[in-house]
Design a protein around this motif. Structure first.
Motif, PDB file in Angstrom:
ATOM      1  N   GLU A 237     -10.616 -10.115  -1.697  1.00 44.62           N
ATOM      2  CA  GLU A 237      -9.513 -10.030  -1.553  1.00 44.62           C
ATOM      3  C   GLU A 237      -9.095  -8.666  -1.402  1.00 44.62           C
ATOM      4  O   GLU A 237      -9.759  -7.643  -1.972  1.00 44.62           O
ATOM      5  N   TYR A 238      -8.058  -8.409  -0.468  1.00 45.36           N
ATOM      6  CA  TYR A 238      -7.567  -7.166  -0.128  1.00 45.36           C
ATOM      7  C   TYR A 238      -6.026  -6.784  -0.191  1.00 45.36           C
ATOM      8  O   TYR A 238      -5.315  -7.857  -0.061  1.00 45.36           O
ATOM      9  N   PRO A 239      -5.598  -5.662  -0.390  1.00 45.85           N
ATOM     10  CA  PRO A 239      -4.273  -5.435  -0.660  1.00 45.85           C
ATOM     11  C   PRO A 239      -3.738  -4.896   0.678  1.00 45.85           C
ATOM     12  O   PRO A 239      -2.442  -4.653   0.543  1.00 45.85           O
ATOM     13  N   HIS A 240      -4.177  -4.881   1.841  1.00 51.14           N
ATOM     14  CA  HIS A 240      -3.691  -4.736   3.140  1.00 51.14           C
ATOM     15  C   HIS A 240      -3.292  -6.088   3.750  1.00 51.14           C
ATOM     16  O   HIS A 240      -3.671  -7.187   3.385  1.00 51.14           O
ATOM     17  N   SER A 241      -2.213  -6.113   4.829  1.00 51.98           N
ATOM     18  CA  SER A 241      -1.710  -7.299   5.621  1.00 51.98           C
ATOM     19  C   SER A 241      -2.706  -7.353   6.675  1.00 51.98           C
ATOM     20  O   SER A 241      -2.593  -6.052   7.428  1.00 51.98           O
ATOM     21  N   TYR A 250       5.125  -5.362   1.598  1.00 54.36           N
ATOM     22  CA  TYR A 250       4.382  -5.639   0.324  1.00 54.36           C
ATOM     23  C   TYR A 250       3.379  -4.762  -0.153  1.00 54.36           C
ATOM     24  O   TYR A 250       2.291  -5.203  -0.987  1.00 54.36           O
ATOM     25  N   GLN A 251       2.930  -3.950   0.782  1.00 50.23           N
ATOM     26  CA  GLN A 251       1.695  -3.201   0.810  1.00 50.23           C
ATOM     27  C   GLN A 251       1.890  -1.882  -0.368  1.00 50.23           C
ATOM     28  O   GLN A 251       3.144  -1.452  -0.174  1.00 50.23           O
ATOM     29  N   GLN A 252       0.903  -1.174  -0.821  1.00 48.79           N
ATOM     30  CA  GLN A 252       1.143  -0.160  -1.334  1.00 48.79           C
ATOM     31  C   GLN A 252       2.134  -0.217  -2.691  1.00 48.79           C
ATOM     32  O   GLN A 252       2.967   0.875  -2.638  1.00 48.79           O
ATOM     33  N   GLN A 256       0.537  -4.560  -7.107  1.00 48.77           N
ATOM     34  CA  GLN A 256       0.093  -4.793  -5.695  1.00 48.77           C
ATOM     35  C   GLN A 256      -0.345  -6.320  -5.540  1.00 48.77           C
ATOM     36  O   GLN A 256      -1.341  -6.923  -6.291  1.00 48.77           O
ATOM     37  N   PRO A 258      -2.351  -9.788  -3.726  1.00 44.69           N
ATOM     38  CA  PRO A 258      -3.459  -9.764  -2.797  1.00 44.69           C
ATOM     39  C   PRO A 258      -2.888 -10.216  -1.665  1.00 44.69           C
ATOM     40  O   PRO A 258      -2.147 -11.048  -1.277  1.00 44.69           O
ATOM     41  N   MET A 259      -3.118  -9.765  -0.295  1.00 42.70           N
ATOM     42  CA  MET A 259      -2.599  -9.702   1.078  1.00 42.70           C
ATOM     43  C   MET A 259      -3.315 -10.674   1.829  1.00 42.70           C
ATOM     44  O   MET A 259      -2.912 -11.385   2.801  1.00 42.70           O
TER      45      MET A 259
END
Length: 268
Positions: A237-241, A250-252, A256, A258-259
């Motif tokens: 899973e990643y925090p970027h869109s 919804y980033q940063q 946070q 999961p995007m």
């Protein structure tokens, strides 16, 4: 709300996407791709997906992209060394754009009109790698049946690579008065319905065929893959869109979400 049958949802989504194609071709992104695909090393894939595909191994392989849209990602697979690429989509209008882009490229992918539930028999057990990217799963009313047909396209030992938006994001509405309030249940079963053209940014104030977007939990996705003999070998899973710019808000964040996620499932 009266829910459409699976067949009606698929047919209405096809009509909506065919109508949508003209709006996408009017975007600045089309001209960027039109110029860029002439280069043999063209790729529009981001670092995340490029890294996963490199780890799985595309060089010298036969690859199918299911839900290929205008073919830009299918064309990008040649930069990773793919031997043969087939793009499948149910939208005739987007496939016309895919063939236009391919006519500018030194590579020669094949594009086939079909919805995933009616893959031509000649595509069965033909591919080393199958690719699904952002947005494909949400258009599928029956995720279990979808994965059953995906598995048919893979050779034994072949790998399905998924790079998708995280289903947690379906709980939020970036255009709501409170975009951080929970707008929908994670376990929602009825589809989101849109009656305007499907565009990636902004809105087009015109009437269009209804489009139906189905939210699937991670449990739905993993269970569907496992049930058809696909073994999960990678999940991250990643925090970027990787979806519309509206979701960049919804980033940063300190807390946070999961995007998006990547997943690899190998056919046993």
């Amino acid at each position: 709300m009266e829910l459409p049958t699976k067949e009606n949802a698929i047919a209405s989504n096809r009509e909506a996407w065919n109508d949508s194609a003209r709006h996408h071709k009017d975007s600045p992104e089309w001209q960027v791709h039109w110029n860029a695909v002439a280069h043999a090393d063209f790729s529009c894939l981001d670092d995340t997906l490029t890294g996963v595909l490199t780890e799985v191994g595309v060089d010298g392989k036969d690859v199918v992209q299911l839900g290929c849209n205008n073919g830009r990602e299918s064309l990008s697979l040649f930069a990773l060394g793919a031997r043969l690429v087939v793009g499948v989509d149910q939208s005739v209008a987007f496939l016309e754009q895919a063939r236009e882009l391919a006519s500018r490229s030194p590579h020669a992918p094949t594009f086939i009109e079909a919805d995933i539930h009616h893959l031509p028999g000649e595509l069965h057990e033909r591919f080393d790698v199958a690719l699904i990217t952002i947005g494909v799963l949400g258009w599928m009313p029956d995720i279990g049946e979808f994965f059953r047909h995906v598995a048919k396209a893979l050779k034994p030992g072949g790998a399905l690579v998924v790079y998708e938006t995280h289903p947690f994001l379906e709980m939020f509405d970036p255009e709501a008065a409170d975009p951080y309030g929970l707008a929908s249940s994670y376990f929602r079963r009825e589809p989101f319905v849109q009656n305007e053209p499907i565009v990636y940014e902004g809105k087009v104030e015109q009437q269009a065929a209804p489009s139906y977007w189905f939210a699937h939990t991670l449990g739905d996705i993993f269970s569907a893959a496992i049930a058809v003999g696909l073994q999960i070998s990678h999940f991250k899973e990643y925090p970027h869109s990787n979806r519309e710019e509206l979701y960049d808000r919804y980033q940063q964040q300190a807390a946070q979400l999961p995007m998006c996620f990547t997943c690899v499932a190998v056919k046993r």
